[in-house]
Design a protein around this motif. Structure first.
Motif, PDB file in Angstrom:
ATOM      1  N   ASP A  33      37.570  -5.391 -37.656  1.00 20.53           N
ATOM      2  CA  ASP A  33      38.494  -4.448 -38.286  1.00 20.53           C
ATOM      3  C   ASP A  33      38.161  -4.219 -39.761  1.00 20.53           C
ATOM      4  O   ASP A  33      38.286  -3.112 -40.274  1.00 20.53           O
ATOM      5  CB  ASP A  33      39.911  -5.043 -38.163  1.00 20.53           C
ATOM      6  N   LYS A  34      37.728  -5.303 -40.425  1.00 15.21           N
ATOM      7  CA  LYS A  34      37.401  -5.180 -41.847  1.00 15.21           C
ATOM      8  C   LYS A  34      36.159  -4.300 -42.040  1.00 15.21           C
ATOM      9  O   LYS A  34      36.021  -3.606 -43.026  1.00 15.21           O
ATOM     10  CB  LYS A  34      37.127  -6.569 -42.441  1.00 15.21           C
ATOM     11  N   VAL A  35      35.255  -4.365 -41.068  1.00 17.22           N
ATOM     12  CA  VAL A  35      34.024  -3.581 -41.160  1.00 17.22           C
ATOM     13  C   VAL A  35      34.287  -2.130 -40.731  1.00 17.22           C
ATOM     14  O   VAL A  35      33.808  -1.183 -41.342  1.00 17.22           O
ATOM     15  CB  VAL A  35      32.925  -4.189 -40.246  1.00 17.22           C
ATOM     16  N   ASN A  36      35.079  -1.970 -39.674  1.00 15.48           N
ATOM     17  CA  ASN A  36      35.341  -0.628 -39.134  1.00 15.48           C
ATOM     18  C   ASN A  36      36.776  -0.532 -38.610  1.00 15.48           C
ATOM     19  O   ASN A  36      37.067  -0.941 -37.495  1.00 15.48           O
ATOM     20  CB  ASN A  36      34.331  -0.355 -37.998  1.00 15.48           C
ATOM     21  N   PRO A  37      37.674   0.023 -39.421  1.00 20.73           N
ATOM     22  CA  PRO A  37      39.096   0.062 -39.025  1.00 20.73           C
ATOM     23  C   PRO A  37      39.381   0.927 -37.802  1.00 20.73           C
ATOM     24  O   PRO A  37      40.444   0.796 -37.198  1.00 20.73           O
ATOM     25  CB  PRO A  37      39.798   0.619 -40.267  1.00 20.73           C
ATOM     26  N   VAL A  38      38.460   1.808 -37.430  1.00 19.52           N
ATOM     27  CA  VAL A  38      38.688   2.650 -36.244  1.00 19.52           C
ATOM     28  C   VAL A  38      38.079   1.993 -35.002  1.00 19.52           C
ATOM     29  O   VAL A  38      38.242   2.463 -33.882  1.00 19.52           O
ATOM     30  CB  VAL A  38      38.087   4.072 -36.437  1.00 19.52           C
ATOM     31  N   GLY A  39      37.353   0.871 -35.235  1.00 19.89           N
ATOM     32  CA  GLY A  39      36.618   0.215 -34.155  1.00 19.89           C
ATOM     33  C   GLY A  39      37.466  -0.147 -32.941  1.00 19.89           C
ATOM     34  O   GLY A  39      37.067   0.088 -31.798  1.00 19.89           O
ATOM     35  N   LYS A  40      38.653  -0.702 -33.184  1.00 19.28           N
ATOM     36  CA  LYS A  40      39.510  -1.151 -32.069  1.00 19.28           C
ATOM     37  C   LYS A  40      39.880   0.005 -31.147  1.00 19.28           C
ATOM     38  O   LYS A  40      39.800  -0.107 -29.934  1.00 19.28           O
ATOM     39  CB  LYS A  40      40.818  -1.720 -32.646  1.00 19.28           C
ATOM     40  N   ILE A  41      40.301   1.107 -31.756  1.00 22.83           N
ATOM     41  CA  ILE A  41      40.728   2.259 -30.965  1.00 22.83           C
ATOM     42  C   ILE A  41      39.519   2.841 -30.225  1.00 22.83           C
ATOM     43  O   ILE A  41      39.586   3.174 -29.038  1.00 22.83           O
ATOM     44  CB  ILE A  41      41.363   3.352 -31.868  1.00 22.83           C
ATOM     45  N   ASN A  42      38.392   2.941 -30.942  1.00 20.28           N
ATOM     46  CA  ASN A  42      37.203   3.507 -30.306  1.00 20.28           C
ATOM     47  C   ASN A  42      36.702   2.638 -29.165  1.00 20.28           C
ATOM     48  O   ASN A  42      36.217   3.135 -28.150  1.00 20.28           O
ATOM     49  CB  ASN A  42      36.088   3.691 -31.341  1.00 20.28           C
ATOM     50  N   PHE A  43      36.837   1.333 -29.314  1.00 18.49           N
ATOM     51  CA  PHE A  43      36.411   0.406 -28.254  1.00 18.49           C
ATOM     52  C   PHE A  43      37.253   0.675 -26.999  1.00 18.49           C
ATOM     53  O   PHE A  43      36.728   0.769 -25.890  1.00 18.49           O
ATOM     54  CB  PHE A  43      36.613  -1.032 -28.745  1.00 18.49           C
ATOM     55  N   ALA A  44      38.571   0.812 -27.182  1.00 19.66           N
ATOM     56  CA  ALA A  44      39.462   1.070 -26.039  1.00 19.66           C
ATOM     57  C   ALA A  44      39.132   2.414 -25.395  1.00 19.66           C
ATOM     58  O   ALA A  44      39.097   2.543 -24.170  1.00 19.66           O
ATOM     59  CB  ALA A  44      40.916   1.040 -26.491  1.00 19.66           C
ATOM     60  N   LYS A  45      38.860   3.418 -26.232  1.00 22.09           N
ATOM     61  CA  LYS A  45      38.512   4.743 -25.680  1.00 22.09           C
ATOM     62  C   LYS A  45      37.210   4.660 -24.880  1.00 22.09           C
ATOM     63  O   LYS A  45      37.063   5.262 -23.828  1.00 22.09           O
ATOM     64  CB  LYS A  45      38.346   5.756 -26.808  1.00 22.09           C
ATOM     65  N   THR A  46      36.258   3.892 -25.412  1.00 23.09           N
ATOM     66  CA  THR A  46      34.974   3.734 -24.716  1.00 23.09           C
ATOM     67  C   THR A  46      35.185   3.050 -23.364  1.00 23.09           C
ATOM     68  O   THR A  46      34.592   3.452 -22.354  1.00 23.09           O
ATOM     69  CB  THR A  46      33.999   2.885 -25.586  1.00 23.09           C
ATOM     70  N   LEU A  47      36.053   2.038 -23.356  1.00 22.49           N
ATOM     71  CA  LEU A  47      36.332   1.332 -22.093  1.00 22.49           C
ATOM     72  C   LEU A  47      36.866   2.297 -21.033  1.00 22.49           C
ATOM     73  O   LEU A  47      36.462   2.257 -19.870  1.00 22.49           O
ATOM     74  CB  LEU A  47      37.395   0.247 -22.317  1.00 22.49           C
ATOM     75  N   VAL A  48      37.777   3.160 -21.473  1.00 27.66           N
ATOM     76  CA  VAL A  48      38.382   4.111 -20.533  1.00 27.66           C
ATOM     77  C   VAL A  48      37.306   5.035 -19.958  1.00 27.66           C
ATOM     78  O   VAL A  48      37.233   5.264 -18.753  1.00 27.66           O
ATOM     79  CB  VAL A  48      39.500   4.935 -21.224  1.00 27.66           C
ATOM     80  N   GLU A  49      36.430   5.537 -20.837  1.00 22.70           N
ATOM     81  CA  GLU A  49      35.370   6.441 -20.377  1.00 22.70           C
ATOM     82  C   GLU A  49      34.423   5.731 -19.404  1.00 22.70           C
ATOM     83  O   GLU A  49      34.086   6.255 -18.351  1.00 22.70           O
ATOM     84  CB  GLU A  49      34.548   6.953 -21.574  1.00 22.70           C
ATOM     85  N   ILE A  50      34.023   4.509 -19.764  1.00 21.63           N
ATOM     86  CA  ILE A  50      33.095   3.767 -18.900  1.00 21.63           C
ATOM     87  C   ILE A  50      33.749   3.505 -17.550  1.00 21.63           C
ATOM     88  O   ILE A  50      33.135   3.700 -16.499  1.00 21.63           O
ATOM     89  CB  ILE A  50      32.664   2.428 -19.558  1.00 21.63           C
ATOM     90  N   SER A  51      35.004   3.092 -17.562  1.00 27.79           N
ATOM     91  CA  SER A  51      35.624   2.729 -16.280  1.00 27.79           C
ATOM     92  C   SER A  51      35.818   3.969 -15.396  1.00 27.79           C
ATOM     93  O   SER A  51      35.714   3.889 -14.183  1.00 27.79           O
ATOM     94  CB  SER A  51      36.900   1.935 -16.468  1.00 27.79           C
TER      95      SER A  51
END
Ligand code: Q46
Ligand code: ZN
Ligand code: ZN
Length: 310
Positions: free
Chosen positions: A247-265
């Motif tokens: 989060d400290k490195v990339n504050p949008v990372g968490k949301i983008n990770f979840a979005k990526t999971l949805v797309e992959i699944s």
């Protein structure tokens, strides 16, 4: 302090990943819109949603928001509290759940493990020697599904937030458990009544723990102060710690990770030839993946001392 991006008044909160500051009123609006966006693809008209209420900030905020959005989507709400029998934590959870249900004028369904099954989570952990949170998860999923079926609810809604989703998915990847990613990577799972499986909603899929806490605070909602004493034995909190660093490195990372999971699944589901066989458990009739007796019944039989051989 910055200004609210909606009304220009003094902001009380800054949401880093949205790069936006809000006053309390417009934060609540932003929060409810995010939930609405997750649900709007579904036709929930006259459907029943069973909300699992533990008394923690996530489920408290979830119930409050779903109750407010009822008029927009025309669903019915029912509320379930599961009494796990984990000492002071469970007592406080019950008190807070009662308070909130009363405040919202909703009937609270209480499923007490001790009364209904004859054992509590700490007792089951002792007998089975399973990890507390994984055992507790199996039991809670079974109870939620069973009560939803009994109450004629099409969906169960749980307070999973993006921090939970990302921690579960990261742990699943690092421990090579792809099936856990599959189970977690969608805000909506449709019911499959052929195997007695009700649908699942995770309306806070793209909301953080912090946002849930702020929503509870701004609405003056009661929340459980005590933490579950068995939580410290779960590694999932360590994975959450790793996310704090990201989060400290990339504050949008968490949301983008979840979005990526949805797309992959979604892609995985499209390409999947053999869907893992969902069937009814031969003991309790609830859904189970691939085996005859579900994980809950195995635990129940062991703890109740009636281990049978199939
Ligand atoms: S109640 Fe159950 Fe949680 Fe306690 S044992 Fe783990 S899962 S931490 S939300
Ligand atoms: Zn404002
Ligand atoms: Zn079973």
């Amino acid at each position: 302090m910055a200004k609210c991006i909606v009304c220009g008044r003094e902001a009380v909160v800054k949401i880093e990943h949205a790069n936006a500051s809000f006053c309390a009123e417009h934060f609540k609006q932003y929060y409810e819109r995010k939930i609405l966006r997750v649900l709007k693809g579904l036709n929930l008209e006259n459907k029943c949603i069973l909300v699992a209420l533990s008394g923690g900030k996530d489920s408290v905020s979830l119930l409050y928001a779903l109750n407010r959005l009822k008029k927009d989507l025309n669903y019915n709400l029912k509320v379930l509290h599961i009494q796990l029998g984990i000492g002071l934590y469970s007592k406080e959870s019950l008190e807070v759940s009662k308070q909130l249900a009363e405040k919202l004028n909703l009937r609270l369904i209480i499923f007490d493990l001790e009364k209904n099954l004859g054992w509590t989570i700490p007792e089951a952990v002792k007998v089975t020697k399973k990890k507390p949170c994984s055992l507790c998860g199996i039991v809670k999923r079974w109870v939620m599904n069973k009560v939803a079926l009994e109450e004629n609810c099409e969906y169960v809604a749980t307070g999973h937030n993006v921090d939970d989703i990302d921690a579960i998915a990261l742990k699943a990847m690092l421990t090579y458990r792809p099936e856990d990613i599959e189970r977690t990577s969608s805000p909506i799972l449709e019911p499959n009544m052929e195997v007695n499986l009700v649908g699942k909603l995770r309306p806070q899929f793209y909301l953080t723990e912090k946002e849930n806490m702020l929503y509870a605070q701004f609405n003056g909602l009661p929340i459980v102060e005590t933490t579950c004493p068995l939580a410290s034995r779960s590694k999932i909190f360590k994975y959450k710690g790793i996310w704090q660093e990201i989060d400290k490195v990339n504050p949008v990372g968490k949301i983008n990770f979840a979005k990526t999971l949805v797309e992959i699944s979604k892609k995985l589901k499209e390409n999947k030839r053999e869907v893992q066989q969902l069937r009814k458990c031969v003991r309790c009739g609830m859904p189970t993946y691939g085996r005859d007796v579900c994980a809950f019944c195995k635990i129940n039989e062991k703890v109740s001392g009636v281990e049978r051989h199939n």
